[in-house]
Design an enzyme around this catalytic site. Structure first.
Site, PDB file in Angstrom:
ATOM      1  N   CYS A 163      -5.284  18.809  11.790  1.00  0.00           N
ATOM      2  CA  CYS A 163      -6.777  18.063  12.158  1.00  0.00           C
ATOM      3  C   CYS A 163      -6.857  18.017  13.651  1.00  0.00           C
ATOM      4  O   CYS A 163      -8.120  17.539  14.030  1.00  0.00           O
ATOM      5  CB  CYS A 163      -6.393  16.918  11.717  1.00  0.00           C
ATOM      6  SG  CYS A 163      -6.128  16.945   9.829  1.00  0.00           S
ATOM      7  N   HIS A 211     -11.891  13.390  13.632  1.00  0.00           N
ATOM      8  CA  HIS A 211     -11.540  13.966  12.495  1.00  0.00           C
ATOM      9  C   HIS A 211     -11.640  13.091  11.316  1.00  0.00           C
ATOM     10  O   HIS A 211     -11.278  11.904  11.295  1.00  0.00           O
ATOM     11  CB  HIS A 211     -10.200  14.449  12.553  1.00  0.00           C
ATOM     12  CG  HIS A 211      -9.344  14.689  11.354  1.00  0.00           C
ATOM     13  ND1 HIS A 211      -9.716  15.655  10.479  1.00  0.00           N
ATOM     14  CD2 HIS A 211      -8.214  14.045  10.993  1.00  0.00           C
ATOM     15  CE1 HIS A 211      -9.042  15.713   9.378  1.00  0.00           C
ATOM     16  NE2 HIS A 211      -8.205  14.724   9.523  1.00  0.00           N
ATOM     17  N   ASN A 219     -11.759  15.424   3.305  1.00  0.00           N
ATOM     18  CA  ASN A 219     -10.688  15.792   4.714  1.00  0.00           C
ATOM     19  C   ASN A 219     -10.416  17.308   4.537  1.00  0.00           C
ATOM     20  O   ASN A 219      -9.432  17.833   3.967  1.00  0.00           O
ATOM     21  CB  ASN A 219      -9.499  14.954   4.629  1.00  0.00           C
ATOM     22  CG  ASN A 219      -8.628  15.381   5.733  1.00  0.00           C
ATOM     23  OD1 ASN A 219      -8.673  16.541   6.426  1.00  0.00           O
ATOM     24  ND2 ASN A 219      -7.691  14.458   6.223  1.00  0.00           N
TER      25      ASN A 219
HETATM   26  C1  LIG Z   1      -3.340   7.449   2.545  1.00  0.00           C
HETATM   27  C2  LIG Z   1      -3.980   5.998   3.007  1.00  0.00           C
HETATM   28  C3  LIG Z   1      -5.469   5.856   2.740  1.00  0.00           C
HETATM   29  C4  LIG Z   1      -3.408   4.987   1.877  1.00  0.00           C
HETATM   30  O1  LIG Z   1      -3.664   3.637   2.229  1.00  0.00           O
HETATM   31  P1  LIG Z   1      -2.643   2.459   2.382  1.00  0.00           P
HETATM   32  O2  LIG Z   1      -1.485   3.046   3.401  1.00  0.00           O
HETATM   33  O3  LIG Z   1      -3.201   1.394   2.582  1.00  0.00           O
HETATM   34  O4  LIG Z   1      -1.909   2.531   0.802  1.00  0.00           O
HETATM   35  P2  LIG Z   1      -0.835   1.719   0.292  1.00  0.00           P
HETATM   36  O5  LIG Z   1      -0.057   2.970  -0.474  1.00  0.00           O
HETATM   37  O6  LIG Z   1      -0.293   0.860   0.970  1.00  0.00           O
HETATM   38  O7  LIG Z   1      -1.571   1.094  -1.075  1.00  0.00           O
HETATM   39  C5  LIG Z   1      -2.592   0.418  -0.861  1.00  0.00           C
HETATM   40  C6  LIG Z   1      -3.687   0.036  -1.917  1.00  0.00           C
HETATM   41  O8  LIG Z   1      -4.460   1.167  -1.621  1.00  0.00           O
HETATM   42  C7  LIG Z   1      -4.594   1.944  -2.866  1.00  0.00           C
HETATM   43  N1  LIG Z   1      -4.500   3.404  -2.489  1.00  0.00           N
HETATM   44  C8  LIG Z   1      -3.767   4.136  -1.691  1.00  0.00           C
HETATM   45  N2  LIG Z   1      -4.162   5.340  -1.527  1.00  0.00           N
HETATM   46  C9  LIG Z   1      -5.337   5.535  -2.295  1.00  0.00           C
HETATM   47  C10 LIG Z   1      -6.376   6.505  -2.377  1.00  0.00           C
HETATM   48  N3  LIG Z   1      -6.290   7.531  -1.810  1.00  0.00           N
HETATM   49  N4  LIG Z   1      -7.255   6.229  -3.496  1.00  0.00           N
HETATM   50  C11 LIG Z   1      -7.439   4.978  -4.018  1.00  0.00           C
HETATM   51  N5  LIG Z   1      -6.637   3.839  -3.729  1.00  0.00           N
HETATM   52  C12 LIG Z   1      -5.563   4.325  -2.982  1.00  0.00           C
HETATM   53  C13 LIG Z   1      -3.251   1.787  -3.634  1.00  0.00           C
HETATM   54  O9  LIG Z   1      -3.312   1.945  -5.039  1.00  0.00           O
HETATM   55  C14 LIG Z   1      -3.062   0.227  -3.305  1.00  0.00           C
HETATM   56  O10 LIG Z   1      -3.755  -0.566  -4.188  1.00  0.00           O
HETATM   57  P3  LIG Z   1      -3.459  -2.005  -4.698  1.00  0.00           P
HETATM   58  O11 LIG Z   1      -3.498  -2.710  -3.637  1.00  0.00           O
HETATM   59  O12 LIG Z   1      -4.518  -2.159  -5.754  1.00  0.00           O
HETATM   60  O13 LIG Z   1      -2.133  -1.905  -5.303  1.00  0.00           O
HETATM   61  C15 LIG Z   1      -3.518   5.406   4.388  1.00  0.00           C
HETATM   62  O14 LIG Z   1      -1.916   5.382   4.419  1.00  0.00           O
HETATM   63  C16 LIG Z   1      -4.070   6.505   5.407  1.00  0.00           C
HETATM   64  O15 LIG Z   1      -5.084   6.394   5.605  1.00  0.00           O
HETATM   65  N6  LIG Z   1      -3.027   7.089   5.937  1.00  0.00           N
HETATM   66  C17 LIG Z   1      -3.308   8.372   7.061  1.00  0.00           C
HETATM   67  C18 LIG Z   1      -3.796   9.352   6.085  1.00  0.00           C
HETATM   68  C19 LIG Z   1      -4.262  10.364   7.046  1.00  0.00           C
HETATM   69  O16 LIG Z   1      -5.119  10.028   7.767  1.00  0.00           O
HETATM   70  N7  LIG Z   1      -3.875  11.779   6.641  1.00  0.00           N
HETATM   71  C20 LIG Z   1      -4.474  12.790   7.236  1.00  0.00           C
HETATM   72  C21 LIG Z   1      -4.297  12.836   8.871  1.00  0.00           C
HETATM   73  S1  LIG Z   1      -3.771  14.386   9.299  1.00  0.00           S
HETATM   74  C22 LIG Z   1      -4.810  15.427   8.500  1.00  0.00           C
HETATM   75  O17 LIG Z   1      -5.900  15.112   8.008  1.00  0.00           O
HETATM   76  C23 LIG Z   1      -4.307  16.925   8.057  1.00  0.00           C
HETATM   77  C24 LIG Z   1      -3.516  17.832   9.048  1.00  0.00           C
HETATM   78  O18 LIG Z   1      -3.474  17.244  10.304  1.00  0.00           O
HETATM   79  O19 LIG Z   1      -3.084  18.807   8.627  1.00  0.00           O
END
Ligand SMILES: CC(C)(COP(=O)(O)OP(=O)(O)OC[C@H]1O[C@@H](n2cnc3c(N)ncnc32)[C@H](O)[C@@H]1OP(=O)(O)O)[C@@H](O)C(=O)NCCC(=O)NCCSC(=O)CC(=O)O
Length: 335
Positions: free
Chosen positions: A114, A263, A293
């Site tokens: 990314c 990103h 993404n």
């Molecule tokens: C993946 C996440 C969105 C997950 O969010 P949280 O950490 O809050 O999740 P959690 O496990 O604590 O759960 C909190 C609540 O959100 C819900 N929840 C979690 N992920 C979900 C999803 N994808 N869709 C719908 N609901 C979701 C859970 O069920 C829970 O619900 P309830 O509360 O109802 O139980 C986050 O951690 C995040 O943004 N992380 C960074 C990911 C990222 O940016 N990756 C790419 C970067 S690098 C990249 O892009 C690629 C590269 O470089 O190659």
């Protein structure tokens, strides 16, 4: 001499993966829950026989035809991918041949996610300013869908496949590539990784290696593993500093930036960053609803869409961050 972006195009595969389909597979995540958390409603998925070179070629052909570019003028190809067609040869060589670009051009792949678009702009600028090349075809292409475990709902909701093509030229274009800031912290390598398939752990993923964790999440060493919480924590710390460094490196104040294009990781992450950095909503570009993404292609896709929306001018701040950990940012000065 200045390095400038002259043209951008992108390609998304035809097959869609909508939230309805994901909800059918994982009823515990409703359509609204997925879009509410990620901001994503749809992703594009490469065909079984469609690979990074195929997608990058489609993006490049679109670039050539949309902007009437003579491919004989290309003297360097850069390809950013983590899903190359082969371990070797470099996929950029295959692309040179298939696109019919003269053999007098240089070509190489580099492996970043990314942050890759920012690194590619930096490499292209270096090639231009050193006089090594004049017209650089910079491609990004990823088929992450081929790495994602079919039972991994978290990664399935976030990532989509896609490719982009950007032409960077000496003293010719609509955006001058100004100053950069880069960063790396390999301590985070384990938090976003495909362990198997390289030389250390060769071979394809095998269902018998599936691992189910305490929360019922399934993964496999041959598939993408993401520790979302850790990546979130890293990004939340690194990106505000990155933005500060890019601003000071360009001798600019936040008020001098007319648009921030980050990103497009997911909406939850982007909203958090926007608020933490204190960026006004109207100066923060979102484009992930229909494509998710797409890793190194999110910034060029969003940039192209921001240009199409018609009101891009002044200083644009780009920021990429992710796998590695790796991050980078720069300013584009619209001409
Ligand atoms: C993946 C996440 C969105 C997950 O969010 P949280 O950490 O809050 O999740 P959690 O496990 O604590 O759960 C909190 C609540 O959100 C819900 N929840 C979690 N992920 C979900 C999803 N994808 N869709 C719908 N609901 C979701 C859970 O069920 C829970 O619900 P309830 O509360 O109802 O139980 C986050 O951690 C995040 O943004 N992380 C960074 C990911 C990222 O940016 N990756 C790419 C970067 S690098 C990249 O892009 C690629 C590269 O470089 O190659």
């Amino acid at each position: 001499m200045k390095a400038k972006i002259k043209a951008i195009a992108y390609y998304l595969p035809e097959t869609n993966l909508g939230n309805e389909e994901i909800n059918e597979l994982f009823p515990e995540w409703s359509v609204e829950k997925i879009s509410g958390k990620t901001g994503i409603y749809n992703r594009h998925i490469a065909e079984v026989d469609e690979f990074s070179s195929d997608m990058a070629i489609k993006a490049a052909e679109k670039l050539f035809s949309d902007y009437d570019i003579d491919r004989n003028t290309i003297d360097f190809i850069l390809l950013c991918t983590q899903s190359p067609d082969y371990i070797l040869p470099t996929t950029a060589c295959i692309i040179q041949n298939k696109l019919g670009i003269p053999t007098s051009c240089g070509a190489l792949d580099f492996n970043l996610g990314c942050s890759g678009y920012i690194y590619g702009l930096g490499l292209a600028k270096g090639l231009v300013l050193s006089g090594i090349a004049k017209n650089i075809l910079f491609l990004t292409a990823e088929t992450y869908s081929k790495f994602i475990h079919p039972k991994d709902k978290s990664n399935l909701t976030i990532f989509g496949d896609g490719a982009s093509a950007t032409l960077i030229c000496a003293d010719d274009g609509f955006a001058e590539i100004a100053e950069f800031n880069f960063g790396t912290d390999g301590k985070g390598a384990e938090n976003l990784i495909v362990k198997k398939g390289g030389i250390r752990f060769p071979g394809l993923s095998n269902e018998k290696d599936d691992i189910t964790d305490e929360f019922g999440n399934v993964n496999n060493p041959g598939k993408l593993y993401m520790n979302g919480g850790e990546i979130f924590g890293f990004t939340s710390g690194a990106v505000p500093k990155l933005v500060q460094n890019v601003l000071s490196g360009n001798s600019l104040q936040p008020s001098d930036i007319s648009m921030y294009i980050f990103h497009q990781a997911n909406k939850y992450m982007l909203n958090h960053l926007r608020k933490k950095i204190n960026i006004e909503e109207e100066k923060f570009f979102y484009f992930l609803k229909d494509c998710g993404n797409t890793v190194s292609s999110t910034i060029p896709i969003a940039l192209k869409e921001a240009i199409n929306s018609g009101d891009l001018s002044g200083n644009i701040l780009l920021a990429g961050f992710g796998v590695g950990y790796s991050w980078g940012g720069c300013v584009l000065k619209m001409q």
